[in-house]
Structures are given as C-alpha cells and as structure tokens.
Design an enzyme around this catalytic site. Sequence first.
Site, PDB file in Angstrom:
ATOM      1  N   GLY A 145     -58.926 -30.677  95.579  1.00 24.64           N
ATOM      2  CA  GLY A 145     -59.607 -30.556  94.281  1.00 24.64           C
ATOM      3  C   GLY A 145     -58.682 -30.950  93.158  1.00 24.64           C
ATOM      4  O   GLY A 145     -57.647 -31.579  93.384  1.00 24.64           O
ATOM      5  N   ASN A 146     -59.052 -30.614  91.930  1.00 27.26           N
ATOM      6  CA  ASN A 146     -58.175 -30.867  90.782  1.00 27.26           C
ATOM      7  C   ASN A 146     -58.420 -29.819  89.711  1.00 27.26           C
ATOM      8  O   ASN A 146     -59.301 -28.981  89.843  1.00 27.26           O
ATOM      9  CB  ASN A 146     -58.373 -32.295  90.256  1.00 27.26           C
ATOM     10  CG  ASN A 146     -59.788 -32.542  89.797  1.00 27.26           C
ATOM     11  OD1 ASN A 146     -60.243 -31.969  88.813  1.00 27.26           O
ATOM     12  ND2 ASN A 146     -60.520 -33.386  90.526  1.00 27.26           N
ATOM     13  N   TYR A 147     -57.636 -29.885  88.652  1.00 28.71           N
ATOM     14  CA  TYR A 147     -57.634 -28.815  87.644  1.00 28.71           C
ATOM     15  C   TYR A 147     -58.761 -28.916  86.608  1.00 28.71           C
ATOM     16  O   TYR A 147     -58.785 -28.135  85.669  1.00 28.71           O
ATOM     17  CB  TYR A 147     -56.297 -28.814  86.899  1.00 28.71           C
ATOM     18  CG  TYR A 147     -55.130 -28.355  87.727  1.00 28.71           C
ATOM     19  CD1 TYR A 147     -55.190 -27.149  88.414  1.00 28.71           C
ATOM     20  CD2 TYR A 147     -53.972 -29.116  87.814  1.00 28.71           C
ATOM     21  CE1 TYR A 147     -54.114 -26.717  89.164  1.00 28.71           C
ATOM     22  CE2 TYR A 147     -52.889 -28.688  88.557  1.00 28.71           C
ATOM     23  CZ  TYR A 147     -52.960 -27.488  89.235  1.00 28.71           C
ATOM     24  OH  TYR A 147     -51.913 -27.047  89.965  1.00 28.71           O
ATOM     25  N   ALA A 182     -64.008 -35.297  86.755  1.00 29.13           N
ATOM     26  CA  ALA A 182     -62.748 -35.737  87.365  1.00 29.13           C
ATOM     27  C   ALA A 182     -63.023 -35.852  88.862  1.00 29.13           C
ATOM     28  O   ALA A 182     -62.903 -34.880  89.608  1.00 29.13           O
ATOM     29  CB  ALA A 182     -61.652 -34.730  87.075  1.00 29.13           C
TER      30      ALA A 182
END
Length: 400
Positions: free
Chosen positions: A208-210, A276
């Site tokens: 995943g990402n922030y 994102a």
Amino acid sequence: MLKGKKIILGITGSIAAYKAAYIIRALVKKGAEVQVVITPGGKEFITPITLSALSSNPVISEFFSNRDGSWHSHVDLGLWADAMLIAPATASSIGKMANGIADNMLITTYLSCKAPVFIAPAMDLDMFAHPSTQQNIEKLRSFGNHIIEPGEGELASHLVGKGRMEEPDVIVGVLDRYFDGLGSLTQKKIVITAGPTYEKIDPVRFIGNYSSGKMGFALAEACAVQGAQVTLIAGPVSLSTTHPGIRRIDVESAEEMYQAAVRTFPDSDAAILCAAVADYRPEVQSDEKIKREKTGDITMHLVPNPDIAAALGKMKQAGQRLVGFALETTNEVAHATEKLERKNLDFIVLNSLKDKGAGFRCDTNKVSILEANGKLTEYPVKPKNEVAGDIVEKLASLLK
Ligand code: C5P
C-alpha cells in the site's frame, strides 16, 4: 453574487466588533439582506443601535424580545439564511461552536443553521496559536465550516498579526466569491478517484502507500457543493462523505479501481484522478498466509497495474475533461509535462514533496496547476478544502 442573499451576521465580544459595522455596510452595498445576532459580550464593544441602523433590521441578542416577550426562533433564522458569517469570532465562541455549548442566541442559531457558515477568528496571537483554539478551529473546519483565516487576504503577511481578524472587505469578498462560484458544476457528472490502493500479497498482507484520501474527498465535496453529481471511487481510507451529491464506490486494488473508472467515465463530463494507485501488484496472491522461511530470502514477483489515467485518456471524447495529479521529487515541471501529454490530460495538479505542508497525510497542500497549453499557475500553501476549490474552479472554467 451577494445580491438578494440573506446573511446572518454573528458578532461576538472582541475588540474587532467595530469592524462588523464595515462588514454590514459592504454586505448591504452588494445587495445582501443582513440580520445581526450578537452575543452579550459583543454588545460591550458595539451598540445594537449602530448595527440595526446599518442593517435596517432589529438586532437579535436574547432568546426573548425585551419589548414584547415574544420568542426569537433560532430555528427559523437558521432556515432563513443563505449563509451565516461569524465575524469577529472570539476563542470562546469558537470553543462553544466546536463543542455545542449553546448558551446564547448566537450559538443556538449556529447549531440550527442549515446554510454554509463562515467564521473569521479574532484574538491575540497567543490565544490564536494555543492548541485549544487551533483544535477547535480544526473541528469547525471538519464540520464543513469555512474559516476565514487571518492571512487569507492579499495584503496579509505571514505570521505578523496572525489572529487579528481579516479586513472587512476581504471577508465580504470571500462570501461574494462563494456565491459567484455556486452552481458552476450544475448538471455535470464527475468521477473522482481517491486514496491509496492495496495490492494483496496473502490474506493478511498487502502493498500500500501513505495516501489518506483527504485531497480526493475534499475534491468530491467541492464538486458536489458546486452542484455536480459525483462518483467517488475510493480506495481503502477511513473517511466519510456527507454530501448527498456524492455516490461512493469502495474498492481495494488498482484493478478494481480501474474497472470502476472505465465503467463510469463514458457517462461523465470529467474525471479527476487523485488516487495514489500502486504501479505494481504481486503476480501471485497467495490464498494461504505466507510462512516465515527458516533460512534465506524470499522473492516476490511484481507485475504492472493498469494506468487508469492513461486508459481514460485514450477513451476521452470531445468535451470530456481529464485531470491528473503528479507527485514529483525532481524536475517537477518537466515530468509533469511529460505525464500530461502521455495520459492525454487537460491539466495536471503538481504537488511537490519538498514543500512544507504539502503531500500525504497532512491537511494542507501546496500545488501548481499545469495546463495542456503550457500555462503554469502556482498557489500558496492552503487547507486541502481550499486547494480543492481552486482545482474545481479551473475544471469548471474548462467545462463551460
Ligand atoms: O505516473 P504517475 O503515477 O505519477 O501519475 C500520476 C497520475 O496518474 C495521478 O493522477 C494518478 O491518480 C494517476 N494514475 C492512475 N493509475 C495508475 C497510476 C497513476 O490513474 N496506475
């Protein structure tokens, strides 16, 4: 346009209360109808006689009229208004509004008000900077109130005098622009992607990402406020939407987001691709939890995800608009230009991780907008809901 708009002006007990007289004058000059509600503290600083003379309406302060004992209905007043403006707003009133302490007519009116609310804080610098005040302001912002921060005006400089109420003409200008822009996306259908994607590794793990989704959700809200029918395709985020004009489709992976976007875009006027999206996903998604190997490394093979922006860029028909985002760490403009062309975007919102107060997980952002004709507009650091307003304004101008 403020002409014909019904405005409740709430005045609280600050030395800046005298400026309310100038606010009324400017509102009336622009054709608005003004009803003043003042707190007991406010009356220490400016007399109701001045205010009623300027607004041509009796000033309301108590729950009951002193003259005939009739009840002032804060509910009716809240329904009557097209907007409520609280200027000046003291730390105390801000605290009461944030926490529902309805011990005077102004706060009860605020709690009953269905119209948009604008708040112009006024206090000294230390009071303004105190975490208590800042938290209350954040709370009010999260309720969807518009905070007219000192420093928003063209003349205001950074920290000098922060806490001092914004000038009356700037405050009235904010309301004027708000009503000007209202309905700029009426009848338009907008698809927005937001948040991160999770690419499954096994039943308990993912890549995943922030991304928090805050920017995309602020955009959805801003489009809906302008009358658009919004389809918000959201990756896994812990955010909620309130506006009835937003239909939400929850997805997890880039592939699911892609499917939802290509399904909804053909029937839309525009898409804003704010998510994102993970560029790669594990080639194999294990049905069983992957066990720790006793010795040695393990290798995971990644395959590319579909580029949603590029796919929609290929599908785009005449009249449809496509907006992308770019988060770059080097050669920002050159990379953004390349992306804009490759993905067939109408404009790209560029945020740089180098700037303080920009990017992931914060409530503010600093962006530049690069248009297909090469025009670059830079904006200062702003709360994400105001950044969303700038982006929506640009989009609306291209959809006219
Ligand atoms: O190429 P890059 O990922 O930097 O491009 C960013 C823009 O493209 C953003 O608008 C993002 O939402 C979009 N994008 C997408 N699908 C992907 C990757 C990026 O829609 N797979």
